[in-house]
Design a protein around this motif. Structure first.
Motif, PDB file in Angstrom:
ATOM      1  N   MET A 153      -6.408 -80.801  14.519  1.00  0.00           N
ATOM      2  CA  MET A 153      -5.548 -80.865  15.681  1.00  0.00           C
ATOM      3  C   MET A 153      -4.357 -79.955  15.451  1.00  0.00           C
ATOM      4  N   ARG A 154      -3.756 -79.492  16.509  1.00  0.00           N
ATOM      5  CA  ARG A 154      -2.601 -78.601  16.428  1.00  0.00           C
ATOM      6  C   ARG A 154      -1.328 -79.426  16.306  1.00  0.00           C
ATOM      7  N   ILE A 155      -0.244 -78.759  15.984  1.00  0.00           N
ATOM      8  CA  ILE A 155       1.008 -79.438  15.691  1.00  0.00           C
ATOM      9  C   ILE A 155       1.541 -80.227  16.895  1.00  0.00           C
ATOM     10  N   GLY A 156       1.369 -79.695  18.097  1.00  0.00           N
ATOM     11  CA  GLY A 156       1.828 -80.396  19.295  1.00  0.00           C
ATOM     12  C   GLY A 156       1.093 -81.712  19.507  1.00  0.00           C
ATOM     13  N   GLU A 157      -0.207 -81.698  19.254  1.00  0.00           N
ATOM     14  CA  GLU A 157      -0.995 -82.927  19.398  1.00  0.00           C
ATOM     15  C   GLU A 157      -0.598 -83.948  18.337  1.00  0.00           C
ATOM     16  N   LEU A 158      -0.381 -83.482  17.105  1.00  0.00           N
ATOM     17  CA  LEU A 158       0.049 -84.393  16.053  1.00  0.00           C
ATOM     18  C   LEU A 158       1.401 -85.007  16.401  1.00  0.00           C
ATOM     19  N   ALA A 159       2.287 -84.199  16.928  1.00  0.00           N
ATOM     20  CA  ALA A 159       3.598 -84.705  17.341  1.00  0.00           C
ATOM     21  C   ALA A 159       3.433 -85.772  18.420  1.00  0.00           C
ATOM     22  N   ALA A 160       2.610 -85.496  19.404  1.00  0.00           N
ATOM     23  CA  ALA A 160       2.393 -86.451  20.491  1.00  0.00           C
ATOM     24  C   ALA A 160       1.779 -87.748  19.985  1.00  0.00           C
ATOM     25  N   ALA A 191      10.332 -82.079  13.111  1.00  0.00           N
ATOM     26  CA  ALA A 191      10.173 -82.991  11.976  1.00  0.00           C
ATOM     27  C   ALA A 191       8.902 -82.665  11.202  1.00  0.00           C
ATOM     28  N   LEU A 192       7.833 -82.376  11.902  1.00  0.00           N
ATOM     29  CA  LEU A 192       6.577 -82.040  11.228  1.00  0.00           C
ATOM     30  C   LEU A 192       6.725 -80.768  10.401  1.00  0.00           C
ATOM     31  N   ARG A 193       7.441 -79.801  10.934  1.00  0.00           N
ATOM     32  CA  ARG A 193       7.687 -78.581  10.157  1.00  0.00           C
ATOM     33  C   ARG A 193       8.544 -78.884   8.934  1.00  0.00           C
ATOM     34  N   TYR A 194       9.507 -79.770   9.085  1.00  0.00           N
ATOM     35  CA  TYR A 194      10.329 -80.178   7.938  1.00  0.00           C
ATOM     36  C   TYR A 194       9.463 -80.856   6.878  1.00  0.00           C
ATOM     37  N   TYR A 195       8.574 -81.760   7.304  1.00  0.00           N
ATOM     38  CA  TYR A 195       7.673 -82.419   6.351  1.00  0.00           C
ATOM     39  C   TYR A 195       6.846 -81.379   5.594  1.00  0.00           C
ATOM     40  N   GLU A 196       6.444 -80.340   6.315  1.00  0.00           N
ATOM     41  CA  GLU A 196       5.681 -79.278   5.680  1.00  0.00           C
ATOM     42  C   GLU A 196       6.547 -78.532   4.661  1.00  0.00           C
ATOM     43  N   GLU A 197       7.796 -78.237   5.007  1.00  0.00           N
ATOM     44  CA  GLU A 197       8.710 -77.561   4.077  1.00  0.00           C
ATOM     45  C   GLU A 197       8.928 -78.381   2.812  1.00  0.00           C
ATOM     46  N   GLN A 198       8.896 -79.702   2.953  1.00  0.00           N
ATOM     47  CA  GLN A 198       9.115 -80.597   1.820  1.00  0.00           C
ATOM     48  C   GLN A 198       7.817 -80.908   1.078  1.00  0.00           C
ATOM     49  N   PRO A 227      -0.802 -78.566   6.296  1.00  0.00           N
ATOM     50  CA  PRO A 227      -1.849 -78.234   7.273  1.00  0.00           C
ATOM     51  C   PRO A 227      -2.737 -77.117   6.755  1.00  0.00           C
ATOM     52  N   ASP A 228      -3.919 -77.049   7.346  1.00  0.00           N
ATOM     53  CA  ASP A 228      -4.747 -75.866   7.156  1.00  0.00           C
ATOM     54  C   ASP A 228      -4.185 -74.803   8.086  1.00  0.00           C
ATOM     55  N   ARG A 229      -4.485 -73.549   7.795  1.00  0.00           N
ATOM     56  CA  ARG A 229      -4.024 -72.456   8.654  1.00  0.00           C
ATOM     57  C   ARG A 229      -5.220 -71.663   9.159  1.00  0.00           C
ATOM     58  N   SER A 230      -5.152 -71.327  10.421  1.00  0.00           N
ATOM     59  CA  SER A 230      -6.194 -70.466  10.984  1.00  0.00           C
ATOM     60  C   SER A 230      -5.926 -69.034  10.531  1.00  0.00           C
ATOM     61  N   SER A 231      -6.850 -68.152  10.825  1.00  0.00           N
ATOM     62  CA  SER A 231      -6.670 -66.748  10.436  1.00  0.00           C
ATOM     63  C   SER A 231      -5.447 -66.143  11.117  1.00  0.00           C
ATOM     64  N   SER A 232      -5.052 -66.699  12.249  1.00  0.00           N
ATOM     65  CA  SER A 232      -3.863 -66.203  12.948  1.00  0.00           C
ATOM     66  C   SER A 232      -2.600 -66.952  12.536  1.00  0.00           C
ATOM     67  N   GLY A 233      -2.732 -67.884  11.577  1.00  0.00           N
ATOM     68  CA  GLY A 233      -1.557 -68.586  11.054  1.00  0.00           C
ATOM     69  C   GLY A 233      -1.211 -69.885  11.751  1.00  0.00           C
ATOM     70  N   GLN A 234      -2.019 -70.300  12.723  1.00  0.00           N
ATOM     71  CA  GLN A 234      -1.742 -71.549  13.419  1.00  0.00           C
ATOM     72  C   GLN A 234      -2.052 -72.733  12.514  1.00  0.00           C
ATOM     73  N   ARG A 235      -1.206 -73.768  12.631  1.00  0.00           N
ATOM     74  CA  ARG A 235      -1.399 -74.983  11.849  1.00  0.00           C
ATOM     75  C   ARG A 235      -2.507 -75.836  12.466  1.00  0.00           C
ATOM     76  N   HIS A 236      -3.341 -76.387  11.603  1.00  0.00           N
ATOM     77  CA  HIS A 236      -4.374 -77.329  12.029  1.00  0.00           C
ATOM     78  C   HIS A 236      -4.341 -78.512  11.063  1.00  0.00           C
ATOM     79  N   TYR A 237      -4.245 -79.700  11.633  1.00  0.00           N
ATOM     80  CA  TYR A 237      -4.121 -80.915  10.829  1.00  0.00           C
ATOM     81  C   TYR A 237      -5.386 -81.752  10.930  1.00  0.00           C
ATOM     82  N   VAL A 253       1.683 -89.093   8.550  1.00  0.00           N
ATOM     83  CA  VAL A 253       2.976 -88.930   9.217  1.00  0.00           C
ATOM     84  C   VAL A 253       3.597 -90.305   9.487  1.00  0.00           C
ATOM     85  N   GLY A 254       2.777 -91.260   9.881  1.00  0.00           N
ATOM     86  CA  GLY A 254       3.291 -92.614  10.091  1.00  0.00           C
ATOM     87  C   GLY A 254       3.916 -93.189   8.828  1.00  0.00           C
TER      88      GLY A 254
END
Length: 125
Positions: A1-8, A16-23, A28-38, A46-47
């Motif tokens: 799932m993409r970051i927006g769906e995970l947030a929802a 916050a999800l990006r912060y969790y990733e920084e920490q 997430p996995d990354r697509s060839s174009s760099g998109q996050r997939h969870y 996350v819960g």
């Protein structure tokens, strides 16, 4: 799932999800174009992260605990670490309670001095 769906699905903001990733709390996995997939398990992760933050734990403490809760079940190591955090919080609560009592004493003394017209300055000698 993409970051927006995970947030929802989790109620966490994209920021916050990006912060969790920084920490390194969420990877997430990354697509060839760099998109996050969870993966689906990211919802539970996350819960748990949000619950531990709400309990006052630092990102470092959470990072130490997450490997012990990877499958959503508590391990003995996780329970031990949570008990350590609870004990740390209890000690801090005790310190804060003592500080409040000292402050109350200062306030009471200053209030009494105002009523009697005495100086609030400590005696020198």
């Amino acid at each position: 799932m993409r970051i927006g769906e995970l947030a929802a699905r989790t109620g966490a903001s994209v920021r916050a999800l990006r912060y969790y990733e920084e920490q390194d709390l969420l990877v997430p996995d990354r697509s060839s174009s760099g998109q996050r997939h969870y993966p689906e398990g990211a919802v539970d992760r996350v819960g748990l992260i949000r619950e531990l933050y709400a309990a006052g734990l630092s990102s470092r403490a959470i990072l130490e605990m997450l490997p012990h809760a990877a499958d959503g079940r508590a391990t003995t190591a996780l329970l031990d670490r949570l008990a350590e955090e609870r004990d740390r919080l209890d000690a801090r609560i005790g310190e804060l309670t003592d500080s409040r009592a000292r402050l109350d004493s200062v306030i009471d003394g200053a209030t009494a001095n105002l009523r009697t017209g005495r100086s609030c300055r400590p005696a020198t000698g």
